[in-house]
Design an enzyme around this catalytic site. Structure first.
Site, short mmCIF file in Angstrom:
data_model
loop_
_atom_site.label_atom_id
_atom_site.label_comp_id
_atom_site.label_asym_id
_atom_site.label_seq_id
_atom_site.Cartn_x
_atom_site.Cartn_y
_atom_site.Cartn_z
N ARG A 17 0.82 -1.21 0.00
CA ARG A 17 0.00 0.00 0.00
C ARG A 17 0.86 1.26 0.00
O ARG A 17 1.00 1.93 -1.01
CB ARG A 17 -0.95 -0.01 1.22
CG ARG A 17 -2.12 0.97 1.09
CD ARG A 17 -1.78 2.41 1.34
NE ARG A 17 -1.27 2.66 2.69
CZ ARG A 17 -0.85 3.84 3.11
NH1 ARG A 17 -0.86 4.89 2.30
NH2 ARG A 17 -0.37 4.00 4.34
N HIS A 209 5.37 4.68 12.74
CA HIS A 209 5.53 4.69 11.28
C HIS A 209 6.56 5.76 10.93
O HIS A 209 6.27 6.97 10.99
CB HIS A 209 4.18 5.00 10.62
CG HIS A 209 4.22 5.06 9.13
ND1 HIS A 209 3.77 4.04 8.33
CD2 HIS A 209 4.63 6.04 8.28
CE1 HIS A 209 3.92 4.38 7.05
NE2 HIS A 209 4.43 5.59 7.00
N HIS A 211 9.58 7.43 8.33
CA HIS A 211 10.19 7.56 7.01
C HIS A 211 11.67 7.89 7.19
O HIS A 211 12.07 8.42 8.22
CB HIS A 211 9.49 8.65 6.19
CG HIS A 211 8.17 8.21 5.64
ND1 HIS A 211 7.83 8.34 4.32
CD2 HIS A 211 7.09 7.65 6.24
CE1 HIS A 211 6.61 7.87 4.12
NE2 HIS A 211 6.14 7.45 5.28
N CYS A 242 4.87 10.00 0.88
CA CYS A 242 3.55 10.63 0.85
C CYS A 242 3.43 11.53 -0.37
O CYS A 242 4.24 12.45 -0.55
CB CYS A 242 3.32 11.44 2.13
SG CYS A 242 1.74 12.34 2.14
#
Length: 313
Positions: A17, A209, A211, A242
């Protein structure tokens, strides 16, 4: 600060995803299904398998129903779907998603860019989703994007994050994810906020989460783990980013994370050699190199033959 690394670390794989959503090359549905099926055999207990958003917004994931209907579900694995609204929740539940991931930003500006609505409207929409989901055997997780910083607004007040968690819990949302959407977090900030959040959320319900936009992704994982967090999102090969956050590069790399855990003695239950084989096949599928490092360099235990000239010395 913990004195050892005896508690297992749970990795939720998000490449199908979050990893594929900004890929410019269309990945065929059969290839998405094959990717998820291979991940299911690698030891993951949680896989974010797709999303049910508007195909106009995220065309790379427009085949959510076909993906969820085509995967071979392994017993014990939770298959998660990202949903933006009630319609998405209905589609996800019809496709037998085990968990629905709802997302709102801590930053009002980022929420307007990402969801095209203010945070207050997002929370109201979540109430409708919770009511609908109550009649179905599905778990709900609420993600807070830009938890650690916003590219438009800068630093986010920690109390703002805690207020959103309280609002989620009041709605009946069980799981909480703190998302460093643009890679702005630092280890001290992460440690401080995770400790505060764990006073309100159990470790089994909390996901981090990160990055790797500024190279601190794995540092932040260790800081969060040492503060008590035990579950983390990661993407095979370091895929992702994103589409509504300028400069946001990929997620922390799954195989790099698992390799780190193995090096320091944290159990994950993930088959690292299997992951490395999968990661090394991704460039051919996607048409470009990936940022993951261990797939290129190999593990520390992957030794090489010495140079031939040594025999002559």
């Amino acid at each position: 600060m913990i004195s050892d690394y005896s508690d297992p670390l749970i990795v939720q794989e998000v490449s199908p995803r979050d990893g594929l959503q900004i890929e410019p090359t269309w990945v065929e549905t059969a290839d998405k299904i094959a990717l998820i099926d291979q991940l299911s055999q690698a030891g993951f207990s949680r896989i974010e398998a797709g999303s049910f958003v508007s195909p106009k917004a995220i065309p790379a994931l427009r085949d959510g129903e076909q993906v969820f209907q085509g995967i071979r579900r392994k017993p014990g694995v939770i298959y998660v779907a990202l949903i933006p609204n009630l319609k998405g929740a209905q589609r996800a539940i019809e496709s037998r998603a085990d968990e629905l991931n709802l997302v709102m930003s801590a930053s009002q500006t980022h929420n307007l860019a990402n969801m095209r609505m203010r945070c207050e409207a997002s929370l109201a929409a979540f109430g409708d989703i919770v009511s609908f989901a109550a009649d179905h055997p599905v778990r709900l997780n609420g993600s807070i994007a830009t938890t650690f910083g916003c590219p438009f607004e800068g630093k986010i007040d920690e109390d703002r994050v805690l207020q959103i968690i309280e609002a989620y819990q009041a709605l009946g949302i069980q799981g909480i994810s703190l998302a460093d959407t643009t890679g702005m977090a630092n280890p001290r900030q992460v440690e401080r906020l995770v400790k505060r959040v764990l006073q309100r959320v159990s470790a089994s319900d909390l996901t981090l989460h990160f990055h790797n936009t500024r190279g601190l992704g794995l540092c932040n994982v260790l800081a969060a783990y040492e503060a008590g967090a035990r579950r983390f999102d990661a993407a095979l090969g370091g895929l992702g980013g994103c589409p509504f956050a300028p400069g946001a590069s990929g997620n922390i790399c799954t195989e790099d994370l698992v390799n780190l855990c193995e090096e320091v003695g944290i159990h994950t239950g993930i088959d690292l050699p299997h992951l490395l084989q999968m990661s090394r096949r991704l460039p051919a599928l996607l048409g470009h190199e990936l940022p993951g490092q261990v797939a290129k360099a190999g593990r520390n235990c992957d030794l090489h033959s010495p140079p031939a000239y040594i025999a002559t010395l």
